[in-house]
Design a protein around this motif. Structure first.
Motif, PDB file in Angstrom:
ATOM      1  N   ASN A 196      -4.533 -45.877 -47.843  1.00 19.41           N
ATOM      2  CA  ASN A 196      -5.861 -46.363 -48.259  1.00 19.41           C
ATOM      3  C   ASN A 196      -6.196 -47.694 -47.596  1.00 19.41           C
ATOM      4  OD1 ASN A 196      -6.284 -44.157 -49.901  1.00 19.41           O
ATOM      5  ND2 ASN A 196      -5.778 -45.197 -51.809  1.00 19.41           N
ATOM      6  N   ILE A 197      -5.209 -48.591 -47.523  1.00 18.83           N
ATOM      7  CA  ILE A 197      -5.436 -49.922 -46.937  1.00 18.83           C
ATOM      8  C   ILE A 197      -5.737 -49.804 -45.448  1.00 18.83           C
ATOM      9  CG2 ILE A 197      -4.272 -52.083 -46.321  1.00 18.83           C
ATOM     10  CD1 ILE A 197      -2.840 -51.913 -49.059  1.00 18.83           C
ATOM     11  N   ILE A 198      -4.978 -48.976 -44.744  1.00 20.54           N
ATOM     12  CA  ILE A 198      -5.222 -48.789 -43.302  1.00 20.54           C
ATOM     13  C   ILE A 198      -6.627 -48.237 -43.071  1.00 20.54           C
ATOM     14  CG2 ILE A 198      -4.572 -47.421 -41.280  1.00 20.54           C
ATOM     15  CD1 ILE A 198      -1.643 -47.629 -42.285  1.00 20.54           C
ATOM     16  N   LEU A 199      -7.005 -47.228 -43.835  1.00 20.77           N
ATOM     17  CA  LEU A 199      -8.339 -46.634 -43.675  1.00 20.77           C
ATOM     18  C   LEU A 199      -9.437 -47.627 -44.023  1.00 20.77           C
ATOM     19  CD1 LEU A 199      -7.668 -43.046 -45.100  1.00 20.77           C
ATOM     20  CD2 LEU A 199      -8.094 -43.668 -42.710  1.00 20.77           C
ATOM     21  N   PHE A 200      -9.175 -48.476 -45.038  1.00 20.65           N
ATOM     22  CA  PHE A 200     -10.149 -49.499 -45.417  1.00 20.65           C
ATOM     23  C   PHE A 200     -10.391 -50.476 -44.269  1.00 20.65           C
ATOM     24  CE2 PHE A 200     -10.503 -53.934 -46.977  1.00 20.65           C
ATOM     25  CZ  PHE A 200     -11.801 -53.886 -47.476  1.00 20.65           C
ATOM     26  N   PHE A 201      -9.315 -50.971 -43.662  1.00 22.17           N
ATOM     27  CA  PHE A 201      -9.459 -51.938 -42.573  1.00 22.17           C
ATOM     28  C   PHE A 201     -10.047 -51.290 -41.317  1.00 22.17           C
ATOM     29  CE2 PHE A 201      -6.689 -54.729 -45.088  1.00 22.17           C
ATOM     30  CZ  PHE A 201      -7.313 -55.952 -44.873  1.00 22.17           C
ATOM     31  N   LEU A 202      -9.728 -50.025 -41.085  1.00 19.79           N
ATOM     32  CA  LEU A 202     -10.340 -49.325 -39.948  1.00 19.79           C
ATOM     33  C   LEU A 202     -11.845 -49.225 -40.130  1.00 19.79           C
ATOM     34  CD1 LEU A 202      -7.737 -46.481 -39.315  1.00 19.79           C
ATOM     35  CD2 LEU A 202      -8.573 -48.087 -37.578  1.00 19.79           C
ATOM     36  N   GLU A 203     -12.268 -48.915 -41.342  1.00 16.02           N
ATOM     37  CA  GLU A 203     -13.697 -48.807 -41.625  1.00 16.02           C
ATOM     38  C   GLU A 203     -14.381 -50.170 -41.535  1.00 16.02           C
ATOM     39  OE1 GLU A 203     -16.631 -47.254 -45.216  1.00 16.02           O
ATOM     40  OE2 GLU A 203     -14.543 -46.578 -45.165  1.00 16.02           O
ATOM     41  N   THR A 223      -8.447 -40.677 -37.838  1.00 16.89           N
ATOM     42  CA  THR A 223      -8.319 -39.226 -38.064  1.00 16.89           C
ATOM     43  C   THR A 223      -6.933 -38.876 -38.563  1.00 16.89           C
ATOM     44  OG1 THR A 223      -9.904 -38.813 -36.278  1.00 16.89           O
ATOM     45  CG2 THR A 223      -8.539 -36.962 -36.980  1.00 16.89           C
ATOM     46  N   TYR A 224      -5.927 -39.510 -37.955  1.00 16.41           N
ATOM     47  CA  TYR A 224      -4.536 -39.219 -38.336  1.00 16.41           C
ATOM     48  C   TYR A 224      -4.288 -39.562 -39.798  1.00 16.41           C
ATOM     49  CZ  TYR A 224       0.521 -39.684 -38.718  1.00 16.41           C
ATOM     50  OH  TYR A 224       1.828 -39.580 -39.147  1.00 16.41           O
ATOM     51  N   TYR A 225      -4.721 -40.753 -40.238  1.00 13.50           N
ATOM     52  CA  TYR A 225      -4.441 -41.170 -41.613  1.00 13.50           C
ATOM     53  C   TYR A 225      -5.355 -40.495 -42.630  1.00 13.50           C
ATOM     54  CZ  TYR A 225      -0.804 -44.281 -40.145  1.00 13.50           C
ATOM     55  OH  TYR A 225       0.382 -44.752 -39.633  1.00 13.50           O
ATOM     56  N   GLN A 226      -6.522 -40.059 -42.196  1.00  9.84           N
ATOM     57  CA  GLN A 226      -7.351 -39.237 -43.087  1.00  9.84           C
ATOM     58  C   GLN A 226      -6.670 -37.900 -43.366  1.00  9.84           C
ATOM     59  OE1 GLN A 226     -11.009 -39.176 -40.866  1.00  9.84           O
ATOM     60  NE2 GLN A 226     -11.917 -40.875 -42.031  1.00  9.84           N
ATOM     61  N   GLU A 227      -6.082 -37.308 -42.326  1.00  7.83           N
ATOM     62  CA  GLU A 227      -5.358 -36.046 -42.500  1.00  7.83           C
ATOM     63  C   GLU A 227      -4.112 -36.250 -43.352  1.00  7.83           C
ATOM     64  OE1 GLU A 227      -6.238 -32.937 -41.646  1.00  7.83           O
ATOM     65  OE2 GLU A 227      -8.144 -33.898 -41.133  1.00  7.83           O
ATOM     66  N   ARG A 228      -3.443 -37.354 -43.135  1.00  8.39           N
ATOM     67  CA  ARG A 228      -2.240 -37.652 -43.919  1.00  8.39           C
ATOM     68  C   ARG A 228      -2.596 -37.880 -45.390  1.00  8.39           C
ATOM     69  NH1 ARG A 228       2.577 -41.674 -41.788  1.00  8.39           N
ATOM     70  NH2 ARG A 228       4.071 -41.177 -43.445  1.00  8.39           N
ATOM     71  N   GLN A 229      -3.723 -38.529 -45.609  1.00  7.04           N
ATOM     72  CA  GLN A 229      -4.209 -38.744 -46.976  1.00  7.04           C
ATOM     73  C   GLN A 229      -4.474 -37.405 -47.668  1.00  7.04           C
ATOM     74  OE1 GLN A 229      -8.270 -40.286 -47.527  1.00  7.04           O
ATOM     75  NE2 GLN A 229      -7.365 -41.934 -48.750  1.00  7.04           N
ATOM     76  N   LYS A 230      -5.142 -36.488 -46.957  1.00 10.57           N
ATOM     77  CA  LYS A 230      -5.416 -35.161 -47.516  1.00 10.57           C
ATOM     78  C   LYS A 230      -4.116 -34.437 -47.860  1.00 10.57           C
ATOM     79  CE  LYS A 230      -9.753 -34.427 -44.992  1.00 10.57           C
ATOM     80  NZ  LYS A 230     -10.372 -33.688 -43.851  1.00 10.57           N
ATOM     81  N   LYS A 231      -3.128 -34.582 -46.992  1.00  3.52           N
ATOM     82  CA  LYS A 231      -1.834 -33.920 -47.206  1.00  3.52           C
ATOM     83  C   LYS A 231      -1.190 -34.402 -48.505  1.00  3.52           C
ATOM     84  CE  LYS A 231       2.825 -33.783 -45.195  1.00  3.52           C
ATOM     85  NZ  LYS A 231       3.485 -34.611 -46.212  1.00  3.52           N
ATOM     86  N   TYR A 232      -1.174 -35.732 -48.712  1.00  6.19           N
ATOM     87  CA  TYR A 232      -0.576 -36.287 -49.927  1.00  6.19           C
ATOM     88  C   TYR A 232      -1.393 -35.929 -51.168  1.00  6.19           C
ATOM     89  CZ  TYR A 232       2.976 -39.044 -47.516  1.00  6.19           C
ATOM     90  OH  TYR A 232       4.066 -39.431 -46.793  1.00  6.19           O
ATOM     91  N   MET A 233      -2.711 -35.934 -51.017  1.00  8.37           N
ATOM     92  CA  MET A 233      -3.567 -35.569 -52.151  1.00  8.37           C
ATOM     93  C   MET A 233      -3.259 -34.152 -52.621  1.00  8.37           C
ATOM     94  SD  MET A 233      -5.766 -38.102 -52.920  1.00  8.37           S
ATOM     95  CE  MET A 233      -7.382 -37.561 -53.419  1.00  8.37           C
TER      96      MET A 233
END
Length: 380
Positions: free
Chosen positions: A332-339, A349-359
């Protein structure tokens, strides 16, 4: 008796300190009998249960029972397989005497101190061993530590399934699970703020919400003025009370604020402070968070390759600590700072996919509405 643990990987069975390795059919037969203790099964019934698509002879069952008996001899004080003449076989379990150490206050105090030490240093494997071997060690994990263990392992649904635990006892964890899922972090902050003033909130949880939890959400909702004010207040209280477990976290919060402000000189200063603190407080999770923060700094300096190296290193440490919420939080923190930085990076894209996987893996989307329902009801 406490339960025997079965592992399909390697066909292993564990009980306390004993580990037994079976051949595949031995493992299936033993597991089948264990599922139905004290029930007599004929050879034909066992053949149908374990060899349904094969055509073995009656002797096959006898040979497998013989080998299983030899292998489970170390467990003979708690379990055995008996022959019932003319009928078949049955598995019997025996009661194990409760350890007298369970009532020993000194042992309980020492293990609780040790548990907190392993918790602070992020030693997830050791904590899981404690949980799995309470009877062996002669102590019982209390409810606050038990809740932490389930949270640490990502067993989030447990908090909703446990009806014998009051909302206020588990409120702290429900709030944190919710904040990992809910996209509107301002809504999460509002719930934390209401919980902070609730009379029924346990004091040890209220303290963390007051000093750290709300601060993290103020940072991630970009409310820097309020975040800086709370940071100053929290820092004073943490150092005055010498709350050692909070010192690296408050130092990391200062670093996150500097990263959000994109003040490179201040970031360098805060990184130096954090590195120094982690020498004195070498906690695994906080080291992982710091390494990921270094990756965010590299990202702000457009060094994506170096950022990726730091991210991989940080997540490797989090995996070692077995702290699942930390994995989700740092994504979440990485995606926040990227945004916030407006970067169009493949890392996003990589961490969004990883987030979906964990969810999906931890069924977080299924839990969202259920947790929100409880929060709305109790934190009006």
């Amino acid at each position: 008796m406490e339960k025997i643990k079965f592992s399909n990987t390697g066909h292993k069975v564990n009980y306390r300190s004993e580990e037994i390795i079976f051949l595949p059919k031995e493992f299936q037969l033993f597991r089948f009998l264990y599922q139905y203790p004290s029930r007599i099964f004929s050879r034909e019934e066992l053949l149908d249960a374990v060899w349904p698509m094969e055509d073995p002879v009656d002797r096959t069952v006898d040979d497998h029972i013989y080998r299983i008996r030899k292998k489970i001899e170390p467990l003979s004080s708690v379990i055995n397989i008996e022959t019932v003449r003319g009928q078949g076989y049955l598995l019997l379990t025996k009661e194990v005497h409760e350890s007298p150490l369970l009532k020993d206050d000194e042992v309980s105090t020492q293990f609780n101190n040790l548990f907190h030490k392993y918790h602070r240093f992020g030693q997830g494997d050791a904590l899981k061993l404690f949980q799995e071997n309470q009877d062996v060690f002669g102590f019982q994990i209390d409810l606050p530590n038990l809740m932490y263990l389930h949270f640490m392992k990502g067993d989030f649904s447990w908090f909703l399934e446990k009806r014998d635990i009051t909302f206020w006892e588990k409120c702290f964890y429900l709030l944190h699970i919710y904040s990992l899922i809910e996209l509107d972090k301002t809504k999460c902050l509002d719930y934390f703020t209401v919980a902070l003033s609730a009379e029924k909130m346990p004091e040890y949880h209220r303290l963390e919400i007051k000093l750290l939890s709300r601060l993290s959400l103020l940072i991630i909702t970009n409310q820097l003025g309020e975040a800086l004010n709370l940071l100053r207040q929290s820092k004073i209280e943490i150092y005055e009370k010498n709350i050692e477990g909070f010192i690296p976290l408050i130092t990391l919060s200062e670093l996150y604020i500097a990263l959000l402000q994109k003040d490179f000189q201040e970031i360098e200063k805060r990184m130096g402070d954090t590195e120094e603190k982690l020498v004195n407080f070498p906690y695994l999770r906080e080291n992982a968070n710091f390494i990921i923060a270094k990756g965010i700094y590299c990202m702000l300096k457009n060094n994506e390759s170096k950022a990726e190296d730091y991210f991989n290193e940080g997540f490797q440490l989090l995996q070692e600590s077995k702290f699942i919420p930390g994995m989700l939080l740092n994504i979440n923190i990485i995606l926040f700072f990227l945004e916030e930085s407006g970067m169009n990076s493949r890392l996003q894209t990589y961490y969004q996919e990883r987030q979906k996987k964990y969810m999906k893996e931890y069924k977080l989307n299924e839990l969202h509405s259920k947790i929100e329902l409880q929060l709305k009801h109790h934190l009006k």
